[in-house]
Enzyme design. Structure first.
Site, mmCIF file in Angstrom:
data_model
loop_
_atom_site.group_PDB
_atom_site.id
_atom_site.type_symbol
_atom_site.label_atom_id
_atom_site.label_comp_id
_atom_site.label_asym_id
_atom_site.label_seq_id
_atom_site.Cartn_x
_atom_site.Cartn_y
_atom_site.Cartn_z
ATOM 1 N N LYS A 22 1.081 -21.759 5.800
ATOM 2 C CA LYS A 22 1.844 -20.378 6.293
ATOM 3 C C LYS A 22 3.339 -21.125 6.807
ATOM 4 O O LYS A 22 4.209 -20.450 6.213
ATOM 5 C CB LYS A 22 1.211 -19.880 7.685
ATOM 6 C CG LYS A 22 2.099 -18.714 8.114
ATOM 7 C CD LYS A 22 1.308 -18.189 9.260
ATOM 8 C CE LYS A 22 2.494 -17.625 10.287
ATOM 9 N NZ LYS A 22 3.276 -18.509 11.150
ATOM 10 N N ASN A 23 3.205 -21.864 7.599
ATOM 11 C CA ASN A 23 4.614 -22.396 8.277
ATOM 12 C C ASN A 23 5.319 -23.059 7.412
ATOM 13 O O ASN A 23 6.709 -23.243 7.549
ATOM 14 C CB ASN A 23 4.199 -22.936 9.469
ATOM 15 C CG ASN A 23 3.731 -22.192 10.625
ATOM 16 O OD1 ASN A 23 3.568 -21.140 10.584
ATOM 17 N ND2 ASN A 23 3.341 -23.125 11.785
ATOM 18 N N ARG A 92 8.479 -13.694 12.855
ATOM 19 C CA ARG A 92 9.618 -14.416 13.631
ATOM 20 C C ARG A 92 10.332 -15.497 12.357
ATOM 21 O O ARG A 92 11.484 -15.753 12.794
ATOM 22 C CB ARG A 92 8.777 -15.326 14.483
ATOM 23 C CG ARG A 92 9.786 -16.465 15.186
ATOM 24 C CD ARG A 92 9.194 -16.854 16.586
ATOM 25 N NE ARG A 92 9.836 -18.174 16.971
ATOM 26 C CZ ARG A 92 11.139 -17.865 17.691
ATOM 27 N NH1 ARG A 92 11.722 -16.842 18.168
ATOM 28 N NH2 ARG A 92 11.865 -18.894 18.116
ATOM 29 N N CYS A 116 4.777 -13.249 16.928
ATOM 30 C CA CYS A 116 3.860 -13.302 17.972
ATOM 31 C C CYS A 116 4.439 -13.124 19.202
ATOM 32 O O CYS A 116 5.489 -14.019 19.377
ATOM 33 C CB CYS A 116 2.827 -14.353 17.826
ATOM 34 S SG CYS A 116 1.639 -14.278 16.577
ATOM 35 N N ARG A 121 10.987 -16.810 23.068
ATOM 36 C CA ARG A 121 11.079 -17.738 22.041
ATOM 37 C C ARG A 121 12.415 -17.606 21.720
ATOM 38 O O ARG A 121 12.869 -17.022 20.836
ATOM 39 C CB ARG A 121 10.069 -17.404 20.878
ATOM 40 C CG ARG A 121 8.684 -17.672 21.172
ATOM 41 C CD ARG A 121 7.727 -17.093 20.368
ATOM 42 N NE ARG A 121 7.694 -17.996 19.106
ATOM 43 C CZ ARG A 121 6.841 -18.237 18.205
ATOM 44 N NH1 ARG A 121 5.953 -16.890 18.024
ATOM 45 N NH2 ARG A 121 6.650 -19.085 17.266
ATOM 46 N N ILE A 123 16.325 -18.496 20.276
ATOM 47 C CA ILE A 123 16.854 -19.127 19.086
ATOM 48 C C ILE A 123 18.154 -19.882 19.118
ATOM 49 O O ILE A 123 18.759 -19.874 18.298
ATOM 50 C CB ILE A 123 16.854 -18.168 17.663
ATOM 51 C CG1 ILE A 123 17.701 -16.931 18.255
ATOM 52 C CG2 ILE A 123 15.512 -17.661 17.310
ATOM 53 C CD1 ILE A 123 17.970 -16.107 16.934
ATOM 54 N N ASP A 124 18.393 -20.143 20.408
ATOM 55 C CA ASP A 124 19.776 -20.752 20.822
ATOM 56 C C ASP A 124 20.035 -21.987 19.906
ATOM 57 O O ASP A 124 21.112 -22.172 19.529
ATOM 58 C CB ASP A 124 19.893 -21.080 22.222
ATOM 59 C CG ASP A 124 18.710 -21.828 22.673
ATOM 60 O OD1 ASP A 124 17.452 -21.693 22.382
ATOM 61 O OD2 ASP A 124 18.953 -22.988 23.341
ATOM 62 N N LEU A 125 19.063 -22.678 19.689
ATOM 63 C CA LEU A 125 19.274 -24.183 18.793
ATOM 64 C C LEU A 125 19.749 -23.974 17.341
ATOM 65 O O LEU A 125 20.561 -24.479 16.920
ATOM 66 C CB LEU A 125 17.916 -24.979 19.069
ATOM 67 C CG LEU A 125 17.453 -25.376 20.120
ATOM 68 C CD1 LEU A 125 16.104 -25.959 20.262
ATOM 69 C CD2 LEU A 125 18.523 -26.252 21.028
ATOM 70 N N ASP A 306 -0.644 -24.656 18.064
ATOM 71 C CA ASP A 306 -1.217 -23.686 17.001
ATOM 72 C C ASP A 306 -2.668 -23.981 16.985
ATOM 73 O O ASP A 306 -3.258 -23.042 16.638
ATOM 74 C CB ASP A 306 -0.600 -23.620 15.789
ATOM 75 C CG ASP A 306 0.710 -22.954 15.768
ATOM 76 O OD1 ASP A 306 1.067 -22.160 16.833
ATOM 77 O OD2 ASP A 306 1.282 -23.108 14.718
ATOM 78 N N ILE A 328 4.330 -26.432 25.198
ATOM 79 C CA ILE A 328 5.020 -25.758 24.200
ATOM 80 C C ILE A 328 5.482 -24.389 24.465
ATOM 81 O O ILE A 328 6.522 -23.857 24.665
ATOM 82 C CB ILE A 328 4.748 -26.098 22.710
ATOM 83 C CG1 ILE A 328 5.020 -27.518 22.511
ATOM 84 C CG2 ILE A 328 6.108 -25.395 21.784
ATOM 85 C CD1 ILE A 328 4.508 -28.177 21.292
ATOM 86 N N ARG A 398 -1.996 -12.067 9.431
ATOM 87 C CA ARG A 398 -0.725 -12.488 9.060
ATOM 88 C C ARG A 398 -0.763 -14.226 8.788
ATOM 89 O O ARG A 398 0.077 -14.478 7.865
ATOM 90 C CB ARG A 398 0.213 -12.623 10.450
ATOM 91 C CG ARG A 398 0.737 -11.264 10.830
ATOM 92 C CD ARG A 398 1.775 -11.409 12.043
ATOM 93 N NE ARG A 398 2.702 -12.616 11.687
ATOM 94 C CZ ARG A 398 3.005 -13.530 12.615
ATOM 95 N NH1 ARG A 398 2.659 -13.236 13.826
ATOM 96 N NH2 ARG A 398 3.772 -14.550 12.330
#
Ligand code: UD1
Length: 419
Positions: A22-23, A92, A116, A121, A123-125, A306, A328, A398
């Site tokens: 998936k990822n 996401r 999720c 979470r 997203i600045d990076l 995960d 994390i 998902r």
């Protein structure tokens, strides 16, 4: 509303095959926008995140054919258009469209990402990296515009303050067609990053170092078509291995790359789980007594966050006390009250999950609050005496390809019902 009903305690045996990751696939599909020709992906899992990405790509103008696990995407018709809030915020990983649209058109106008709820979470990076490559960011309601002022993106030297899978992949995607060289330092090292780099390189990109913490990308002008096999899903594999250890009477999990699961398998060995690693499979025996252990998650190659939730039901049947700390996502604890509802001696204390075993779980009505919490509840339901009814199962669908069919093949009494 859809629900999963499980009558637990049935002996499970046989073989279960792991699907494509998936990822990986949620990044591979958006990355294809950069190609100037047809790209074919093999081993695409049947998960709703893929359905959503296909819908988004089709809305953008890509022509797409899906036949079982094969997905053909011709991105040449993709238009430079704002992506409406809605589908795009349902997952996401929609953030990968930022990198690919920016790389192709010099701008991306997209809804803010969803997915999720695991606590904040950011997203600045991702955004910092795009800015370093010459983009500017502005907000219009729930939409975000990331754009270069008519100029192409340029290469940059980027240090990631935190090890981030998403930011590493997104930067790599955006940098593929940027002018000059981009260096990502403190890059994440997950196998999915190598998979995306392999696809891009086979499309003509020049990416070196994926899988290490320094990745170098020499920008190229054009990318062509290719055919690519998605790597097996190590999280799905880990989920089925935990399930097999918890309730199996001899289960072979196939299409497994052991190298992607070394820290996980070591942890299972520490518990005393008996299994045999084969060439591309893991055979899990019926278990005797298991020992309670503690788990601490960390970026790859450490124990994957995960897999923290999917391993929890197995930990619950071990003898003794242990804890889980997720470095994390410390808010990844939504499975705990649900497992407690099923009779488990488990709680959250000082930011850690603490459990005492062994536990005999009992069926109960429970709620899947996120994807991996849902996987934990499916395993718990299979282990429990009596009937477990899981709601909010959209989260599970998902990320787990054909989960009902796969478990039934092993002998599980599991049904998806439409209310
Ligand atoms: C990916 C995986 C997800 C997994 C996670 C960690 C996908 C689609 N999802 O998510 O399944 O749980 O890696 O292995 O691949 N962070 C920041 N700023 C950023 C980005 C991240 O501070 O801009 C922080 C996060 O809050 C988190 C840590 O970095 O604490 C790691 O997150 P990251 O690796 O980015 O997770 P995702 O890529 O979103």
């Amino acid at each position: 509303m859809r629900k999963i009903i499980i009558n637990g305690g049935k002996p499970l045996t046989g073989e279960v095959a792991v699907s494509g990751a998936k990822n990986s696939v949620v990044a591979l599909i958006p990355a294809i926008i950069l190609a100037d020709d047809l790209v074919v992906l093999d081993g695409v899992p049947a998960i709703s995140d893929v359905d959503s990405l296909i819908d988004i790509m089709a809305t953008m103008g890509a022509s797409i054919k899906r036949d079982g696990e094969t997905l053909e995407i011709d991105p040449r018709g993709v238009k430079d258009m704002p992506m409406p809030y809605g589908k795009i915020n349902s997952l996401r990983a929609s953030y990968y469209f930022y990198g690919s649209l920016l790389g192709r058109f010099g701008q991306a106008v997209v809804g803010l990402p969803g997915g999720c709820d695991l606590g904040p979470r950011p997203i600045d990076l991702h955004l910092k990296a795009f800015e370093a490559m010459g983009a500017t960011i502005s907000y219009e309601g729930e939409m975000m515009r990331i754009a270069t002022a008519g100029k192409p993106l340029h290469g940059a030297h980027i240090y990631m303050d935190t090890v981030s899978v998403g930011a590493t992949i997104n930067t790599m995607i955006a940098a593929t067609k940027a002018k000059g060289r981009t260096i990502i330092e403190n890059a994440a090292r997950e196998p999915e990053i190598i998979d995306v780099a392999t696809l891009l390189n086979n499309m003509g990109a020049h990416i070196r170092g994926a899988g290490t913490n320094v990745i170098t990308i020499e920008g190229v002008e054009k990318l062509h078509g290719t055919r690519h096999q998605v790597i097996p899903d190590r999280i799905e594999a880990g989920t089925y291995i935990a399930m097999a250890a918890a309730i199996g009477k001899g289960i072979r999990v196939t299409n497994v790359l052991y190298e992607h699961l070394e820290s996980y398998i070591s942890k299972l060995e520490e518990m005393g789980v008996r299994m045999t690693v084969e060439e591309d499979a893991v055979f899990v025996e019926e278990q005797g007594k298991l020992k309670a252990v503690s788990v601490k998650t960390s970026p790859y190659p450490g124990f994957a966050t995960d897999l923290q939730q999917p391993i929890t039901p197995l930990l619950l049947m071990a003898q003794g006390q242990g804890n889980i700390s997720d470095t994390i996502y410390e808010k990844r604890i939504n499975h705990v009250p649900e497992l407690a509802r099923m009779g488990a001696n488990i709680s959250v204390l000082g930011g850690r999950i603490v459990y005492q075993g062994p536990n005999q779980l009992s069926g109960a009505p429970v709620k899947a609050t996120d994807l991996r919490a849902g996987a934990a509840l499916v395993i718990a339901g299979l282990m429990a005496q009596g009937t477990t009814e899981i709601t909010n199962i959209e989260f599970i669908l998902r990320g787990y390809s054909n989960i009902i069919e796969k478990l039934r093949e092993l002998g599980a009494d599991i049904t998806l019902v439409e209310d």
